[in-house]
Write a protein that holds these residues in place. Sequence first.
Motif, PDB file in Angstrom:
ATOM      1  N   ASN A   2       0.840  -1.198   0.000  1.00  0.00           N
ATOM      2  CA  ASN A   2       0.000   0.000   0.000  1.00  0.00           C
ATOM      3  C   ASN A   2       0.880   1.254   0.000  1.00  0.00           C
ATOM      4  O   ASN A   2       1.678   1.465   0.916  1.00  0.00           O
ATOM      5  CB  ASN A   2      -0.905  -0.014   1.239  1.00  0.00           C
ATOM      6  CG  ASN A   2      -1.938   1.096   1.207  1.00  0.00           C
ATOM      7  OD1 ASN A   2      -1.752   2.127   0.570  1.00  0.00           O
ATOM      8  ND2 ASN A   2      -3.041   0.891   1.901  1.00  0.00           N
ATOM      9  N   ASN A  37      -0.530   4.418  -0.319  1.00  0.00           N
ATOM     10  CA  ASN A  37      -1.456   5.540  -0.171  1.00  0.00           C
ATOM     11  C   ASN A  37      -0.867   6.700   0.620  1.00  0.00           C
ATOM     12  O   ASN A  37      -1.405   7.812   0.590  1.00  0.00           O
ATOM     13  CB  ASN A  37      -2.751   5.072   0.501  1.00  0.00           C
ATOM     14  CG  ASN A  37      -3.638   4.282  -0.457  1.00  0.00           C
ATOM     15  OD1 ASN A  37      -3.521   4.414  -1.671  1.00  0.00           O
ATOM     16  ND2 ASN A  37      -4.509   3.452   0.089  1.00  0.00           N
ATOM     17  N   LYS A  54      -0.405  10.327  -0.711  1.00  0.00           N
ATOM     18  CA  LYS A  54      -1.451  11.347  -0.679  1.00  0.00           C
ATOM     19  C   LYS A  54      -1.290  12.309   0.493  1.00  0.00           C
ATOM     20  O   LYS A  54      -1.907  13.377   0.510  1.00  0.00           O
ATOM     21  CB  LYS A  54      -2.822  10.673  -0.601  1.00  0.00           C
ATOM     22  CG  LYS A  54      -3.141   9.771  -1.790  1.00  0.00           C
ATOM     23  CD  LYS A  54      -4.469   9.056  -1.592  1.00  0.00           C
ATOM     24  CE  LYS A  54      -4.758   8.103  -2.739  1.00  0.00           C
ATOM     25  NZ  LYS A  54      -6.034   7.348  -2.525  1.00  0.00           N
ATOM     26  N   GLU A  55      -0.473  11.928   1.467  1.00  0.00           N
ATOM     27  CA  GLU A  55      -0.284  12.774   2.645  1.00  0.00           C
ATOM     28  C   GLU A  55       0.560  14.008   2.340  1.00  0.00           C
ATOM     29  O   GLU A  55       0.548  14.978   3.099  1.00  0.00           O
ATOM     30  CB  GLU A  55       0.385  11.966   3.766  1.00  0.00           C
ATOM     31  CG  GLU A  55      -0.405  10.741   4.212  1.00  0.00           C
ATOM     32  CD  GLU A  55       0.391   9.864   5.169  1.00  0.00           C
ATOM     33  OE1 GLU A  55       1.511  10.296   5.565  1.00  0.00           O
ATOM     34  OE2 GLU A  55      -0.090   8.766   5.512  1.00  0.00           O
ATOM     35  N   PHE A  81       2.216  10.190  -7.800  1.00  0.00           N
ATOM     36  CA  PHE A  81       2.279   8.726  -7.841  1.00  0.00           C
ATOM     37  C   PHE A  81       2.061   8.233  -9.266  1.00  0.00           C
ATOM     38  O   PHE A  81       1.202   8.741  -9.989  1.00  0.00           O
ATOM     39  CB  PHE A  81       1.206   8.127  -6.921  1.00  0.00           C
ATOM     40  CG  PHE A  81       1.229   6.620  -6.847  1.00  0.00           C
ATOM     41  CD1 PHE A  81       2.131   5.964  -6.027  1.00  0.00           C
ATOM     42  CD2 PHE A  81       0.351   5.865  -7.613  1.00  0.00           C
ATOM     43  CE1 PHE A  81       2.154   4.577  -5.959  1.00  0.00           C
ATOM     44  CE2 PHE A  81       0.369   4.478  -7.554  1.00  0.00           C
ATOM     45  CZ  PHE A  81       1.275   3.836  -6.719  1.00  0.00           C
ATOM     46  N   ASP A 119       1.374   4.596 -11.318  1.00  0.00           N
ATOM     47  CA  ASP A 119       1.014   3.188 -11.163  1.00  0.00           C
ATOM     48  C   ASP A 119       1.753   2.357 -12.207  1.00  0.00           C
ATOM     49  O   ASP A 119       1.430   2.397 -13.393  1.00  0.00           O
ATOM     50  CB  ASP A 119      -0.498   3.019 -11.319  1.00  0.00           C
ATOM     51  CG  ASP A 119      -0.964   1.610 -10.974  1.00  0.00           C
ATOM     52  OD1 ASP A 119      -0.110   0.710 -10.863  1.00  0.00           O
ATOM     53  OD2 ASP A 119      -2.186   1.413 -10.810  1.00  0.00           O
TER      54      ASP A 119
END
Length: 416
Positions: free
Chosen positions: A284, A286, A289-290, A297, A299
């Motif tokens: 993960n 994610n 996004k912080e 990002f 993929d």
Amino acid sequence: MRFTDAFAKLPPATLQAISPNSVLGRLRFIILYTGGRLFLNIFLPVRKPENIKGKIWLYVVSKNNYESLHFLQNKLPDSVFVAGQNKEIGIYNQKVNRLSTRFKFLYYYKFLPLNWGLYRLKGKRALRFFDLIYVATGYYELSIRYLQKYKPAAIIFANDHNTDPRALLLAANKLNIPTVYIQHASVSTSFPPLQFSLSLLEGQDALDKYQQCGPVTGEVKLIGMPKADKYLTQKNLSTTIRRVGIAANIIDEIQPIKALLEALFQALPDIIFTLRPHPGDKRNFNFVKEFGANIRFSDGKKEQAFDFLKQQDALIAADSSIHLEATMLNILCFYYRFNTTEFIPDYYGYAQNGLVEEVKDANQLINLLRKYQNHRPLVYERARYYNAVLGTEYEGRSHELATTYILEHLNKLKTV
């Protein structure tokens, strides 16, 4: 490769995903594999929309493999993509013919003798990785079975060390079926020896390393990197650094990646950083996004490596072939380790051979990015040792060389 020092030194988290660290975990894996793969595959349908009998097989085990061999599908009219029944080929899953593994369980009477033989040969590592030996059991016999049934004209590989392609290679050699290997990524001295009737390597670096792996059999040609051909005319000639890619491999640890992103976010707010995990990485991410808008990002499952690289001025990565791909596009590369384990530093020798600039910590990296921010150097010629056709008339034409050598080789074998 499963019994090499390099494999044993993989980070614990990476090794856990391949072979659980506890004996109970490995036994649980075997039980799940037996039920979910061996017996379930007996009843599952096998996708085989094309006639694969007598054809040239393009055997793949991953999305990257498929992309490395895709150019041959049009060049070799009698070629078909083939993969194992459960192999994950990403977005190309529906474009490959599958070889059933439903009969693999018939050969598991060989597991204990095989494990004992490997223990005598390799010692305790055979006991540590008994689950991987369990998975490998039967692939060779299954390969013999299918090769005798379908009689392919030849088999072209982009992977020379995973379990099932290695078994297929050995079976093909036993049955005198021509085999061709097209290197799809950088190699190390931990790889198995070249045992193909024709090996198409990218450059002198690969040949030098394979010669250290053991006797090289068959013909060897240096052709460059076919999958890079269409991108070599798109070198980044900018003299500034505005966009930096960060490529994470499956052996890289999450916490050091997060720490570096935090440091870069704070120190260089005017540079856009894009994190791209390896396509096979299922962790993960994610947490990206912080951060603010300058941390992005990519993929890897959807965006090809070269399409990602075209958008970068510099690249940060550890032990990954993406360094070479980036350098060929004149992207400045920094070797930065994202793990604290004993895994072999500079695994591919990029820093030692001057392909990349090695940095020890975030502060040094930040200082170098500032140094080059408005004075980015030309670097693509550093890749000549790795890509034999850079700077020659065949730059951007590796696919032509590959096709020519394959056809010449197969025609020559027909006349023998």
